[in-house]
Design a protein around this motif. Structure first.
Motif, PDB file in Angstrom:
ATOM      1  N   ALA A   1      40.690  41.690  40.220  1.00 40.61           N
ATOM      2  CA  ALA A   1      40.088  42.954  39.805  1.00 40.61           C
ATOM      3  C   ALA A   1      40.514  44.080  40.734  1.00 40.61           C
ATOM      4  O   ALA A   1      40.848  45.194  40.275  1.00 40.61           O
ATOM      5  CB  ALA A   1      38.570  42.824  39.785  1.00 40.61           C
TER       6      ALA A   1
ATOM      7  N   SER B   1      35.199  46.268  40.706  1.00 35.50           N
ATOM      8  CA  SER B   1      35.669  44.880  40.757  1.00 35.50           C
ATOM      9  C   SER B   1      34.618  43.919  40.213  1.00 35.50           C
ATOM     10  O   SER B   1      34.929  43.007  39.425  1.00 35.50           O
ATOM     11  CB  SER B   1      36.026  44.507  42.197  1.00 35.50           C
ATOM     12  OG  SER B   1      37.049  45.351  42.706  1.00 35.50           O
TER      13      SER B   1
ATOM     14  N   MET C   1      34.266  44.215  36.417  1.00 41.67           N
ATOM     15  CA  MET C   1      35.366  43.541  35.731  1.00 41.67           C
ATOM     16  C   MET C   1      35.198  42.027  35.757  1.00 41.67           C
ATOM     17  O   MET C   1      35.483  41.345  34.768  1.00 41.67           O
ATOM     18  CB  MET C   1      36.698  43.942  36.360  1.00 41.67           C
ATOM     19  CG  MET C   1      37.075  45.404  36.136  1.00 41.67           C
ATOM     20  SD  MET C   1      38.659  45.834  36.879  1.00 41.67           S
ATOM     21  CE  MET C   1      39.778  44.866  35.883  1.00 41.67           C
ATOM     22  N   CYS C   2      34.701  41.492  36.858  1.00 43.73           N
ATOM     23  CA  CYS C   2      34.480  40.047  36.932  1.00 43.73           C
ATOM     24  C   CYS C   2      33.322  39.636  36.027  1.00 43.73           C
ATOM     25  O   CYS C   2      33.397  38.619  35.326  1.00 43.73           O
ATOM     26  CB  CYS C   2      34.194  39.635  38.374  1.00 43.73           C
ATOM     27  SG  CYS C   2      35.628  39.732  39.460  1.00 43.73           S
TER      28      CYS C   2
ATOM     29  N   ALA D   1      38.505  40.048  34.613  1.00 48.61           N
ATOM     30  CA  ALA D   1      39.295  39.589  35.749  1.00 48.61           C
ATOM     31  C   ALA D   1      38.742  38.239  36.177  1.00 48.61           C
ATOM     32  O   ALA D   1      37.525  38.008  36.157  1.00 48.61           O
ATOM     33  CB  ALA D   1      39.230  40.592  36.898  1.00 48.61           C
TER      34      ALA D   1
ATOM     35  N   GLU E   1      37.619  38.608  42.084  1.00 54.76           N
ATOM     36  CA  GLU E   1      37.538  39.959  42.623  1.00 54.76           C
ATOM     37  C   GLU E   1      38.898  40.414  43.150  1.00 54.76           C
ATOM     38  O   GLU E   1      39.207  41.615  43.121  1.00 54.76           O
ATOM     39  CB  GLU E   1      36.488  40.024  43.731  1.00 54.76           C
ATOM     40  CG  GLU E   1      35.061  39.998  43.218  1.00 54.76           C
ATOM     41  CD  GLU E   1      34.058  40.459  44.259  1.00 54.76           C
ATOM     42  OE1 GLU E   1      34.364  41.409  45.009  1.00 54.76           O
ATOM     43  OE2 GLU E   1      32.976  39.866  44.326  1.00 54.76           O
TER      44      GLU E   1
END
Length: 715
Positions: A619, A604, A607-608, A613, A616
């Motif tokens: 994500a 997560s 990805m952030c 994303a 979170e």
């Protein structure tokens, strides 16, 4: 012995809380798109830009026991692998929080330790299916780069628009009689005469002379892949390279620091692209978006592969790479040069003017060049009483005698250059400068070995051991110049270039106009180098881009969802207690979910950080979606492999590299990644199993008067 004693509360484990707080500071360092941090020294008001967990931990005040253990763990990972540190730091924090939640649910410590250890071992075995051999990776990467639209391939052209894109070219420069004479460049019989070795350079646009032109045979419609970014050249046809200095394009157009105006050539093509540039492509795939460093590394790989084809040596020799940091120049001036480049004082630089175009005699010293230095294992003579250990070289006559005798030795053997592994006596340095002898200290052992190999010089521990067979020859020294021909003067330090024909040593010149960014650039370069080094040692790599962590998460969740079974005989035997075995079985699902939460948070946050994303929560939703589809597929590993090849895994490639339209395949080191997992969990479990903190010494009295004194028992 007076001391302070603090009980570590099982429900509010202080050590785990400290680990969690320290790891939180490195959250934005995870993934390919790291957020840099400024570290400000309050005592000097100087700041440094860092982008690695190692530099972060070095800058933090780690006075607690847990912090010191964290530092030791990170330093061990960095010393062995130079990569995987950010992963280690993040998982330490994630698993510390997960275990704290388990303690809140009254899960026994013994159950946490056993189940988490077994779960990690199971994951390490499960993810072996995502390992790919280096040969297969090279074949896939190279085949994708030479297909019909290869000249638009992001693998080769990545970073063309980057402001950090250096112009790095590897070329031959030859003295030949006929300007149009061309030599095939894919043959080991390339007529590289030793007398002309000093004209062979790895350099940006126009370092030290002319740049060879790339000439195509009649009817050849192939195109070089170097347009501007100039890293990879690939063609199925044999290119030919002219070597005349009179054919230089620089005579027609002045040097420009702008990128994209020069068609360069990188050494080392062969008929099979997979054999030729596989390591260059692999370096790109392991770089995780670090464009500046990977271009330098690809030039190094091309140079070393060219040598390996003709000498039978290793294709990638990490011991033959050194760096020289040169603040004050734009990053586009970064380059790779054969030989050894280092920084010396202006006084030493004055000596070099007498050495230009002259072969020098060199000696190598594997210790300090000081009167007090003694080698490791030195035993003092018996029945001798030492009156004065370190006499002053300015006042004592003994010091003057030593200086005179050392200088006489150097003069008698006609030594011009001394490379010393350790420190050098300042007074001796001054006398050597006055006698036109260049002494350079703090030279690494690898550099000494490289010069010893090609000059026949033998290392000595003391100058008194010197004899004629220890002195090497054939070395040349000159001031290093930038690619536009101007000599560099940094005020306090001056770059000097020490070269000798046939030396396997390469120096990566790292430049930047921002002084505080210098350490960051050097760290990123060595990270890329060691990733390639470890990949070749492992002979295999992991699928990157979160593929391995996603499979771990899927596997752990599958284990957690399995129905509870009575404790088997093996478990009872392991714990020596039926109750402990039953406890581990009862809490297995809770502990495994805690272990899985670490990898879920990892995915997560990555990805952030890579802007794949917005939050979170988004994500986590994406990760859950992939887990659901993997479970429906029946074979999570097959699903992950399919998504990886499509470039759709977790909706991205490798940070900025994925923004170029075609997702670049990313790979990770096998041993470095799994060892980062193991070290992170071992540290967390070690801190978990501590039951008390005992403090002795002066800090005990400080705690007595502090606001936390109520937590301690003072004895």
């Amino acid at each position: 012995l007076p001391m302070a004693f603090r009980d570590v509360n099982a429900r509010r484990h202080i050590g785990l809380q400290q680990l969690s707080s320290l790891a939180l500071a490195g959250r934005t360092l995870l993934g390919p798109m790291k957020s840099c941090k400024f570290i400000v020294d309050e005592s000097t008001n100087q700041s440094t830009l860092i982008c690695s967990a190692v530099r972060l931990i070095e800058s933090l005040d780690l006075t607690s026991a847990a912090g010191q253990l964290l530092n030791e763990t990170i330093q061990a990972q960095n010393k062995e692998f130079r990569t995987g540190i950010s992963t280690l730091l993040f998982l330490v924090g994630a698993w510390s929080n997960a275990i704290l939640e388990c303690l809140q649910q009254n899960v026994p410590v013994s159950a946490i330790v056993s189940v988490m250890s077994e779960g990690l071992n199971s994951c390490c075995e499960r993810v072996q299916c995502l390992q790919i051999s280096i040969h297969d990776v090279n074949k896939e990467l190279c085949s994708s780069s030479v297909r019909p639209n290869a000249f638009k391939s992001k693998t080769c052209q990545i970073g063309c628009d980057s402001l950090l894109n250096p112009q790095i070219f590897l070329y031959f420069q030859k003295d030949i009689s006929t300007p149009e004479e061309a030599i095939p460049i894919n043959s080991c019989s390339r007529q590289e005469d030793d007398s002309n070795f000093n004209k062979r350079l790895v350099s940006p646009l126009a370092g030290f002379g002319s740049v060879a032109s790339l000439v195509k045979p009649a009817g050849d419609t192939s195109t070089s892949l170097i347009s501007g970014s100039g890293v990879i050249a690939s063609s199925c046809n044999k290119q030919k390279l002219t070597h005349s200095r009179y054919f230089s394009a620089l005579g027609k157009s002045h040097f420009s620091s702008q990128q994209g105006n020069f068609q360069g050539y990188v050494l080392g093509p062969s008929a099979d692209p997979c054999e030729c540039y596989g390591l260059g492509h692999l370096a790109m795939a392991l770089s995780h978006g670090n464009q500046t460093s990977v271009k330098l590394l690809q030039s190094i790989v091309a140079y070393q592969q060219e040598r390996a084809e003709c000498s039978g040596s290793s294709q990638f020799n990490i011991a033959g790479i050194v760096t020289c940091c040169l603040p004050g120049l734009p990053e586009s001036y970064s380059c790779v040069s054969p030989g050894f480049i280092t920084l010396v004082s202006p006084e030493q630089a004055t000596v070099i003017k007498y050495f230009e175009d002259k072969p020098l005699r060199i000696i190598l010293m594997d210790g300090d060049l000081t009167e007090q230095y003694r080698h490791l294992g030195f035993n003092r003579p018996c029945n001798v009483r030492t009156i004065l250990e370190h006499p002053s070289l300015l006042e004592g006559r003994a010091g003057d005698l030593w200086l005179s005798s050392m200088l006489d030795i150097l003069i008698n053997f006609e030594v011009n250059l001394v490379l010393v592994k350790g420190n050098v006596c300042e007074n001796l340095m001054e006398r050597c400068i006055a006698n036109s002898i260049l002494v350079i200290g703090s030279v690494t052992r690898d550099v000494l070995c490289a010069f010893g190999e090609v000059t026949s010089a033998q290392s000595v521990t003391y100058l008194t051991q010197l004899n004629a067979s220890c002195v090497g020859s054939g070395v040349q020294v000159e001031l290093w110049k930038a690619c536009d021909g101007r000599a560099m003067d940094l005020g306090e330090l001056v770059p000097v270039w020490i070269k000798v024909r046939g030396i396997p040593l390469l120096t990566a010149m790292l430049t930047t106009t921002v002084a505080s960014k210098m350490q960051l650039i050097e760290d990123q370069f060595w990270t890329s180098v060691y990733r390639l080094h470890h990949a070749l040692n492992d002979e295999k790599v992991f699928l990157g881009g979160g593929a391995v962590e996603l499979l771990c998460l899927s596997h752990i969740q599958m284990l957690a969802e399995q129905p509870l079974q009575p404790a088997n005989k093996n478990a009872v035997k392991e714990f020596h207690n039926p109750w402990l075995a039953a406890s581990a079985t009862e809490y297995k699902s809770v502990v495994l979910q805690a272990l899985a939460s670490g990898w879920k948070q990892y995915l997560s946050v990555v990805m952030c950080n890579t802007t794949k994303a917005a939050s979170e929560l988004e994500a986590c939703t994406s990760v859950d979606h992939h887990l659901k589809k993997a479970a429906e597929c029946g074979s999570p590993s097959a699903y992950i492999l399919k998504e990886f090849r499509r470039g759709d895994l977790l909706r991205g490639g490798s940070g900025s590299l994925a923004d170029h339209g075609e997702s670049l395949k990313v790979y990770d080191n096998v041993t470095a990644k799994t060892e980062a997992w193991r070290r992170a969990l071992d540290l967390v479990l070690l801190v978990l199993q501590t039951d008390a903190e005992i403090i002795t010494g002066p800090k005990r009295n400080q705690l007595l008067n502090s606001h936390v004194s109520s937590e301690f028992m003072f004895l």
